[in-house]
Design a protein around this motif. Sequence first.
Motif, PDB file in Angstrom:
ATOM      1  N   ALA A 110      -6.919 -15.107 -38.791  1.00 31.45           N
ATOM      2  CA  ALA A 110      -8.383 -15.020 -38.723  1.00 31.45           C
ATOM      3  C   ALA A 110      -8.849 -14.031 -37.664  1.00 31.45           C
ATOM      4  CB  ALA A 110      -8.987 -16.395 -38.468  1.00 31.45           C
TER       5      ALA A 110
ATOM      6  N   HIS B 249     -15.855 -25.845 -48.179  1.00 33.82           N
ATOM      7  CA  HIS B 249     -15.541 -25.624 -46.763  1.00 33.82           C
ATOM      8  C   HIS B 249     -15.635 -24.161 -46.349  1.00 33.82           C
ATOM      9  CE1 HIS B 249     -11.502 -25.439 -48.704  1.00 33.82           C
ATOM     10  NE2 HIS B 249     -11.401 -24.399 -47.929  1.00 33.82           N
ATOM     11  N   LEU B 250     -15.606 -23.235 -47.306  1.00 39.17           N
ATOM     12  CA  LEU B 250     -15.878 -21.829 -46.985  1.00 39.17           C
ATOM     13  C   LEU B 250     -17.331 -21.553 -47.340  1.00 39.17           C
ATOM     14  CD1 LEU B 250     -14.897 -18.994 -46.100  1.00 39.17           C
ATOM     15  CD2 LEU B 250     -14.414 -18.539 -48.505  1.00 39.17           C
TER      16      LEU B 250
ATOM     17  N   ARG C  89      -2.724 -14.379 -42.939  1.00 41.11           N
ATOM     18  CA  ARG C  89      -3.630 -15.500 -42.649  1.00 41.11           C
ATOM     19  C   ARG C  89      -3.971 -15.574 -41.166  1.00 41.11           C
ATOM     20  NH1 ARG C  89      -1.330 -20.029 -46.775  1.00 41.11           N
ATOM     21  NH2 ARG C  89      -1.603 -18.733 -48.616  1.00 41.11           N
TER      22      ARG C  89
ATOM     23  N   ALA D 164     -14.318 -17.868 -37.372  1.00 42.76           N
ATOM     24  CA  ALA D 164     -14.283 -19.327 -37.506  1.00 42.76           C
ATOM     25  C   ALA D 164     -14.198 -19.758 -38.974  1.00 42.76           C
ATOM     26  CB  ALA D 164     -15.514 -19.945 -36.841  1.00 42.76           C
ATOM     27  N   GLY D 165     -14.989 -19.121 -39.822  1.00 38.64           N
ATOM     28  CA  GLY D 165     -14.992 -19.485 -41.239  1.00 38.64           C
ATOM     29  C   GLY D 165     -13.680 -19.165 -41.936  1.00 38.64           C
TER      30      GLY D 165
ATOM     31  N   ARG E 260     -10.743 -18.816 -40.415  1.00 31.29           N
ATOM     32  CA  ARG E 260      -9.730 -19.713 -39.836  1.00 31.29           C
ATOM     33  C   ARG E 260      -9.758 -21.059 -40.557  1.00 31.29           C
ATOM     34  NH1 ARG E 260     -10.690 -19.312 -34.537  1.00 31.29           N
ATOM     35  NH2 ARG E 260      -9.009 -17.821 -34.321  1.00 31.29           N
ATOM     36  N   GLN E 261     -10.941 -21.633 -40.727  1.00 30.76           N
ATOM     37  CA  GLN E 261     -11.063 -22.930 -41.400  1.00 30.76           C
ATOM     38  C   GLN E 261     -10.603 -22.830 -42.851  1.00 30.76           C
ATOM     39  OE1 GLN E 261     -12.038 -25.860 -39.778  1.00 30.76           O
ATOM     40  NE2 GLN E 261     -11.112 -26.685 -41.634  1.00 30.76           N
ATOM     41  N   TYR E 262     -10.989 -21.762 -43.528  1.00 30.18           N
ATOM     42  CA  TYR E 262     -10.583 -21.571 -44.928  1.00 30.18           C
ATOM     43  C   TYR E 262      -9.065 -21.514 -45.036  1.00 30.18           C
ATOM     44  CZ  TYR E 262      -9.942 -19.464 -49.489  1.00 30.18           C
ATOM     45  OH  TYR E 262      -9.516 -19.204 -50.771  1.00 30.18           O
ATOM     46  N   HIS E 263      -8.413 -20.753 -44.162  1.00 26.89           N
ATOM     47  CA  HIS E 263      -6.954 -20.649 -44.209  1.00 26.89           C
ATOM     48  C   HIS E 263      -6.294 -21.999 -43.903  1.00 26.89           C
ATOM     49  CE1 HIS E 263      -6.977 -16.018 -43.587  1.00 26.89           C
ATOM     50  NE2 HIS E 263      -7.098 -16.348 -44.840  1.00 26.89           N
ATOM     51  N   GLN E 264      -6.854 -22.776 -43.001  1.00 26.88           N
ATOM     52  CA  GLN E 264      -6.297 -24.091 -42.689  1.00 26.88           C
ATOM     53  C   GLN E 264      -6.407 -25.042 -43.877  1.00 26.88           C
ATOM     54  OE1 GLN E 264      -8.381 -25.353 -39.150  1.00 26.88           O
ATOM     55  NE2 GLN E 264      -7.108 -24.106 -37.803  1.00 26.88           N
ATOM     56  N   ASP E 265      -7.519 -24.947 -44.611  1.00 26.16           N
ATOM     57  CA  ASP E 265      -7.781 -25.862 -45.727  1.00 26.16           C
ATOM     58  C   ASP E 265      -7.269 -25.339 -47.069  1.00 26.16           C
ATOM     59  OD1 ASP E 265      -9.077 -27.402 -43.859  1.00 26.16           O
ATOM     60  OD2 ASP E 265     -11.095 -26.829 -44.489  1.00 26.16           O
TER      61      ASP E 265
END
Length: 136
Positions: A20, A43-44, A18, A56-57, A59-64
């Motif tokens: 990014a 969110h993805l 995970r 960025a995408g 990273r956000q996907y892994h966070q959510d």
Amino acid sequence: MTHDEFFSRYLHAGPIGRDANAVAALFAEDGVFEAPLVPAGHHLPRLLEGRAAIRAGIRQYHQDLDVPGAVNIQESRYCLHTVDPSTFVVEIDTVFDLPDGSRSTMSFVQIFRLRDGKIARLRDYFSVDGAGGSVD
């Protein structure tokens, strides 16, 4: 590097690590990530163009990411098909050990198109509803 070696790098960068930054580094500067089955407003985004947007995408996907359970690496499987020197397809069955003791399998397909040892385009056909698969 063989397609299998490249895919192993991708697995360790993304789904396992995970990371990014490591995922984005596998893409060409103008690389494209597509997730055609992702619903609008998720969110993805369905489309990420360029290494910075991919970083960025992802990273956000892994966070959510709401994983239904622990990934069972021993039971999870993939089958890689080489199309030509620059293209390969991977069929993946990821098995999750759920908190209640049952298992769930998320099955999906990824199509990799490479250019100069980097991902020029990745199409990721996966479901985002829960584990996206069947409960065993």
